[in-house]
Design a protein around this motif. Structure first.
Motif, PDB file in Angstrom:
ATOM      1  N   ASN A   1       1.002  -1.089  -0.011  1.00 15.73           N
ATOM      2  CA  ASN A   1       0.025   0.169   0.094  1.00 15.73           C
ATOM      3  C   ASN A   1       1.034   1.164   0.100  1.00 15.73           C
ATOM      4  OD1 ASN A   1      -2.103  -1.751   0.383  1.00 15.73           O
ATOM      5  ND2 ASN A   1      -2.149  -1.570   2.288  1.00 15.73           N
ATOM      6  N   GLN A   2       1.573   1.437  -1.098  1.00 18.62           N
ATOM      7  CA  GLN A   2       2.424   2.723  -1.236  1.00 18.62           C
ATOM      8  C   GLN A   2       1.664   4.013  -1.253  1.00 18.62           C
ATOM      9  OE1 GLN A   2       5.057   2.775  -4.844  1.00 18.62           O
ATOM     10  NE2 GLN A   2       6.665   3.372  -3.298  1.00 18.62           N
ATOM     11  N   TYR A   3       2.250   4.944  -0.675  1.00 20.37           N
ATOM     12  CA  TYR A   3       1.496   6.104  -1.053  1.00 20.37           C
ATOM     13  C   TYR A   3       2.864   7.395  -0.881  1.00 20.37           C
ATOM     14  CZ  TYR A   3       2.110   7.523   4.099  1.00 20.37           C
ATOM     15  OH  TYR A   3       2.634   7.476   5.382  1.00 20.37           O
ATOM     16  N   THR A   4       2.274   8.370  -1.197  1.00 22.65           N
ATOM     17  CA  THR A   4       3.384   9.633  -1.225  1.00 22.65           C
ATOM     18  C   THR A   4       3.171  10.300  -0.179  1.00 22.65           C
ATOM     19  OG1 THR A   4       3.334   9.516  -3.732  1.00 22.65           O
ATOM     20  CG2 THR A   4       4.232  11.633  -2.708  1.00 22.65           C
ATOM     21  N   SER A   5       4.209  10.487   0.699  1.00 15.81           N
ATOM     22  CA  SER A   5       4.087  11.407   1.903  1.00 15.81           C
ATOM     23  C   SER A   5       4.644  12.836   1.821  1.00 15.81           C
ATOM     24  CB  SER A   5       4.660  10.593   3.032  1.00 15.81           C
ATOM     25  OG  SER A   5       5.962  10.393   2.795  1.00 15.81           O
TER      26      SER A   5
END
Length: 319
Positions: free
Chosen positions: A202-206
């Protein structure tokens, strides 16, 4: 709301919040609640790629903790975030309740103390001190419950300069005595991370936090009463008022009732409880002026099998 691990996590964070506000260091947090009946939920957490609960994003995702963790894990993540080097950004936030005009006036000043221009994103969160909209799966109201953004925009602040944003809210839409305001400046630098860091899924951009401040609109104001349904519990199965414990290992989004049962609720408030109302499917069914808040229920509506029960508490000042 239906997550059975979320109450423990929420309690841990609030205990840390109370401790650190009075001692070691200061941090703020908002609780963004996933509501299966509200289409706005997805927009609240847009960009975080949330697929499971509970999940805690510390410092905009500098640390991400997925699943139920020990309270020390959250404390360590917060401590780690405070040690991160950040740009020299200062935020001043004032929130004023103008009762005569039925307005809440916000002013946010972002100071860039660096020798180069600063680019970031300003988000101003509105949150209820004690939620009147959302309860956890134990029936307790969430704290610091997110309502909406008052400001959500990109900003550019010149070197050794400041930028000021103002916003006027109607106090008809919010309870000023139960309203927290948080101004947060996020960096524009993107980092790729995962909701589940251990499994790297569950990759996301922080975007990390460069500045944060929070204020209560009316310090020491009258908060709404607290009320929770003791019986039945959310997501459980009951047969003639007895819980079927063999099914406890399963998590349900709804409560299942077979046969007659008695609803019970508890209410409390510093000023005392004036009355409690019980609604079934939106219809006022019972009005209580004293304890116990109980109602024996049998489904008598032919071919209608899904129902909503709601208890509403009022304190002696009308909240």
């Amino acid at each position: 709301e239906s997550c059975h691990n979320c109450p423990e996590v929420a309690e841990s964070l609030h205990e840390l919040f109370d401790q650190y506000q009075n001692g070691t260091y200061e941090f703020h947090y908002v609780t963004i609640i996933g509501d299966n009946t509200n289409a706005d939920t997805k927009s609240r957490i847009q960009g975080y790629n949330v697929t499971g609960y509970p999940v805690v994003f510390v410092d905009g995702g500098y640390e991400t903790l997925y699943g139920r963790k020990e309270k020390l894990a959250y404390a360590d993540a917060i401590q780690t975030a405070t040690e991160r080097t950040t740009p020299d950004i200062t935020i001043n936030l004032t929130a004023s309740y103008v009762e005569a005009d039925s307005e809440i006036q916000l002013e946010i000043e972002v100071y860039n103390n660096e020798s180069t221009a600063y680019n970031g994103r300003l988000r101003v969160y509105l949150a209820e001190v004690v939620s009147t909209k959302y309860q956890d799966s134990d029936g307790e109201p969430y704290k610091n419950a997110f309502l909406e953004f008052a400001v959500n925009k990109d900003i550019t602040v010149s070197a050794n300069s400041q930028q000021t944003e103002t916003k006027t809210l109607s106090s008809d839409d919010f309870d000023p005595e139960n309203l927290m305001v948080y101004a947060v400046v996020f960096s524009k630098e993107a980092h790729q991370t995962y909701q589940d860091v251990d499994e790297q899924i569950n990759q996301y951009t922080s975007y990390y936090v460069d500045g944060c401040v929070g204020v209560q609109v009316v310090e020491g104001g009258n908060l709404p009463p607290s009320i929770n349904i003791d019986f039945p519990k959310d997501g459980k199965v009951y047969f003639f008022g007895r819980q079927i414990n063999l099914l406890d290992s399963f998590t349900f989004n709804k409560t299942f009732l077979f046969g007659r049962c008695t609803f019970t609720a508890q209410a409390s408030d510093n000023d005392g409880i004036e009355k409690v109302e019980l609604y079934i499917d939106g219809t006022l069914t019972q009005n209580y002026t004293s304890e116990p808040y109980e109602y024996t229920y049998t489904n008598s509506r032919v071919l209608q099998f899904q129902h909503t029960i709601r208890f509403v508490a009022y304190d002696t000042k009308g909240k």
